[in-house]
Scaffold this motif. Sequence first.
Motif, mmCIF file in Angstrom:
data_model
loop_
_atom_site.group_PDB
_atom_site.id
_atom_site.type_symbol
_atom_site.label_atom_id
_atom_site.label_comp_id
_atom_site.label_asym_id
_atom_site.label_seq_id
_atom_site.Cartn_x
_atom_site.Cartn_y
_atom_site.Cartn_z
ATOM 1 N N GLN A 34 0.838 -1.176 0.000
ATOM 2 C CA GLN A 34 0.000 0.000 0.000
ATOM 3 C C GLN A 34 0.885 1.243 0.000
ATOM 4 O OE1 GLN A 34 -2.682 0.589 3.359
ATOM 5 N NE2 GLN A 34 -4.168 1.508 1.981
ATOM 6 N N CYS A 35 0.552 2.195 -0.828
ATOM 7 C CA CYS A 35 1.335 3.433 -0.880
ATOM 8 C C CYS A 35 1.114 4.215 0.416
ATOM 9 C CB CYS A 35 0.923 4.276 -2.081
ATOM 10 S SG CYS A 35 1.768 5.856 -2.118
ATOM 11 N N PHE A 36 2.233 4.621 1.041
ATOM 12 C CA PHE A 36 2.134 5.358 2.307
ATOM 13 C C PHE A 36 1.444 6.706 2.112
ATOM 14 C CE2 PHE A 36 6.206 2.984 3.314
ATOM 15 C CZ PHE A 36 5.554 2.064 4.113
ATOM 16 N N GLN A 37 1.540 7.229 0.888
ATOM 17 C CA GLN A 37 1.041 8.583 0.662
ATOM 18 C C GLN A 37 -0.394 8.590 0.155
ATOM 19 O OE1 GLN A 37 3.818 11.872 -0.555
ATOM 20 N NE2 GLN A 37 2.661 11.636 -2.456
ATOM 21 N N CYS A 38 -0.655 7.883 -0.970
ATOM 22 C CA CYS A 38 -2.006 7.966 -1.544
ATOM 23 C C CYS A 38 -2.874 6.774 -1.162
ATOM 24 C CB CYS A 38 -1.940 8.120 -3.061
ATOM 25 S SG CYS A 38 -1.397 6.634 -3.930
ATOM 26 N N ARG A 39 -2.298 5.802 -0.427
ATOM 27 C CA ARG A 39 -3.035 4.634 0.082
ATOM 28 C C ARG A 39 -3.457 3.660 -1.011
ATOM 29 N NH1 ARG A 39 -2.724 4.648 5.539
ATOM 30 N NH2 ARG A 39 -2.215 6.758 6.134
ATOM 31 N N VAL A 53 8.712 3.521 -6.901
ATOM 32 C CA VAL A 53 8.032 4.823 -6.892
ATOM 33 C C VAL A 53 6.572 4.567 -7.235
ATOM 34 C CG1 VAL A 53 7.881 7.094 -7.987
ATOM 35 C CG2 VAL A 53 10.122 6.020 -7.624
ATOM 36 N N CYS A 54 5.657 5.101 -6.413
ATOM 37 C CA CYS A 54 4.237 4.878 -6.645
ATOM 38 C C CYS A 54 3.844 5.484 -7.995
ATOM 39 C CB CYS A 54 3.419 5.522 -5.529
ATOM 40 S SG CYS A 54 1.650 5.509 -5.859
ATOM 41 N N PRO A 55 3.280 4.655 -8.912
ATOM 42 C CA PRO A 55 2.944 5.182 -10.233
ATOM 43 C C PRO A 55 1.818 6.212 -10.172
ATOM 44 C CG PRO A 55 2.510 2.796 -10.077
ATOM 45 C CD PRO A 55 2.931 3.253 -8.722
ATOM 46 N N LYS A 56 1.052 6.147 -9.059
ATOM 47 C CA LYS A 56 -0.102 7.036 -8.997
ATOM 48 C C LYS A 56 0.274 8.429 -8.465
ATOM 49 C CE LYS A 56 -4.897 7.081 -7.687
ATOM 50 N NZ LYS A 56 -5.568 7.100 -6.402
ATOM 51 N N CYS A 57 1.041 8.460 -7.336
ATOM 52 C CA CYS A 57 1.315 9.761 -6.708
ATOM 53 C C CYS A 57 2.799 10.103 -6.675
ATOM 54 C CB CYS A 57 0.732 9.796 -5.299
ATOM 55 S SG CYS A 57 1.687 8.825 -4.119
ATOM 56 N N GLN A 58 3.632 9.270 -7.241
ATOM 57 C CA GLN A 58 5.082 9.520 -7.301
ATOM 58 C C GLN A 58 5.781 9.458 -5.941
ATOM 59 O OE1 GLN A 58 6.682 9.691 -10.298
ATOM 60 N NE2 GLN A 58 4.620 9.194 -10.975
ATOM 61 N N TYR A 59 5.104 8.861 -4.951
ATOM 62 C CA TYR A 59 5.768 8.711 -3.653
ATOM 63 C C TYR A 59 6.987 7.805 -3.828
ATOM 64 C CZ TYR A 59 6.683 7.313 1.139
ATOM 65 O OH TYR A 59 7.299 7.070 2.342
ATOM 66 N N HIS A 60 8.134 8.272 -3.339
ATOM 67 C CA HIS A 60 9.365 7.478 -3.436
ATOM 68 C C HIS A 60 9.531 6.627 -2.188
ATOM 69 C CE1 HIS A 60 10.138 9.982 -6.853
ATOM 70 N NE2 HIS A 60 11.376 9.565 -7.011
HETATM 71 ZN ZN LIG Z 1 0.966 6.715 -4.025
#
Ligand SMILES: [Zn+2]
Lengths: 305, 327
Positions: A34-39, A53-60
Amino acid sequence: MDLKEWFANRRKGREAAEVKQPLTTEEYCALWTQCFQCRELLYTSDLRANLQVCPKCQYHFRIGARQRIDQLADQDSWSELAGNLASDDPLGFFDTDSYPNRLAEAAHKSGLSEAVLTGTCLVKQEKIALAVMDFSYFGGSMGSVVGEKVTRLAEHAASERLPLVVVASSGGARMQEGILSLMQMAKTSAALAALHDEGLLYISVLTEPTFGGVTASFAMLGDFIIAEPGARIGFAGRRVIEQTIHQKLPNEFQTAEHLLKQGHVDMVVERAKLKDTVYRLVVFHPAPHKGARRPDSSKRLPVLG
Amino acid sequence: MDNNRKVVPLEFEQPLSLLSQQIDALERQLADNPHVELEADIVQLHEQYIQLKRSLYANLRPIDHLAIARHGQRPYTRDYFERWDPDWIEIHGDRHGADDQAMVGGLLCMGDINVVAVGTQKGRNLRDKQQCNFGMPQPEGYRKALRLFAHADKFGLPLVCLIDTPGAYPGMNAEEHNQAQAIAMNLRELARLSVPVLAVITGEGGSGGALAIGVSNRILMLEHSVYSVISPEGCASILWRSADKVATACQSMKMTARELLASGIIEEVVEEPLGGAHCDYDLAARKIKEAIVKHLNLLMKLSAAELKQQRFSKYRKIGCFTELPVC
Ligand SMILES: [Zn+2]
């Protein structure tokens, strides 16, 4: 196979599928992240293919040293140096557990023998000296071994006329080694002074998170300082500052993007472009031959700033 | 501050305070009613007092040294500068927009040696303390010091650094003005100086904030000063998650002058007057000055290249690790 047989087989197959055990939590976690930023729930393998890197929100996502080397170095070009250094327990330190036990635990958790890997590799055919810290080993803390490995690498870069790249990730000094860990700040900075006087390039890459004694020594001494998007970078930790000044800090405080605005870092570079950026900076600054550097540069103190 | 002010006793000195009260009471009695036997008793008690003090001070725990190092009456950088050279010339400012009061710098004549001196400064009263930020420089203070390092280098003057700081300040302004860079730059530039650099830890040597003016050819420490990678309070709260473990943290980190001398991190322990430097400013100042002049005289025999090399090798060797056989 006749039709009847085919149906029987299909039923059997379906029954087998129905009795299949549900995924255990571990299997589930291995499969999904699960992405820590956009979930967003992401396929772990997709995430890996996208350099974490999250493809949705670019969270590294934070990555380990080996993975970082895979991302930066040309295939099969990595050659490790000083991988045989191991921490001693100079103070016989024991807090709630002994220091040797904590070291063993860190090794088990990270699969590494210390908080930094050092060596040489090619970046698009350009040879560099590379150090990569790993936060999963003892919070990336700097003790004698980290200081020694970074120092040896800087010396290697100086003698081989190589550009030096250090990817930092650290919670700070390793308290269990007492004053010796503080002194590693001086040791690494002195080695970088020598590299500086040789006119060689040093690129510092700051990743999530870089704090304390590492920031206040080699990480802030780059000719270029690159930060990864979203990385938190500073000297004192956020919580300590909040406790000291008795107020809440803004969300963007100590983030790479904020540091860029403040003029503390030269650029924020997304992971997919890091290798190319390092390559371009390296070829822009060819190493001078030994002794061929500009006259008097060793005497000149930098403009303060 | 004069030498006759009343010294505030520390917690571990309680037995001394009791004895001292007894002596005071007897002395009052003697004044009212002169009595030979009483006089003899008082002389004996005075002797006992000194003996007790000596034995207390010979058996200090690390946390006791910390208490002395932090004593509110401990002499600070300005007290030493004034005693070493009453005509010293103070140099202000970082030339970028600030004059950090927690970092003092100037030109001093020590014996017959002209030096550039910098030092962290704690405040004496509340107003002072706030102005000096309790001895914790902002990045501007480290940059003010850096400017003075460059001055020493340009004119070939030895550099003397006095350290008494809890550490760098964990504040918002300090971060926004990039204190990590300010400290890192000082470490690198101190390593590159071609003049003698001598650091003296006079009280608290707190972490990176101390190191920022502490990379030197020789480090001297006052007998009761301490030097550590993190404050004992910070160490206790992070590693033990308990504020009660400060004494344990002090002991575990091996932060006292004698321990650091034994491990080869520092070069000399400078003895303090009995009871600590705050009991006799003049004597403390004289002893430190003697040690500084002695070491500077030795260092000044070295060439610029030798000084740089000596300083470089000193730090290059620091570390404790095992080189495993490569298989
Ligand atoms: Zn994300």
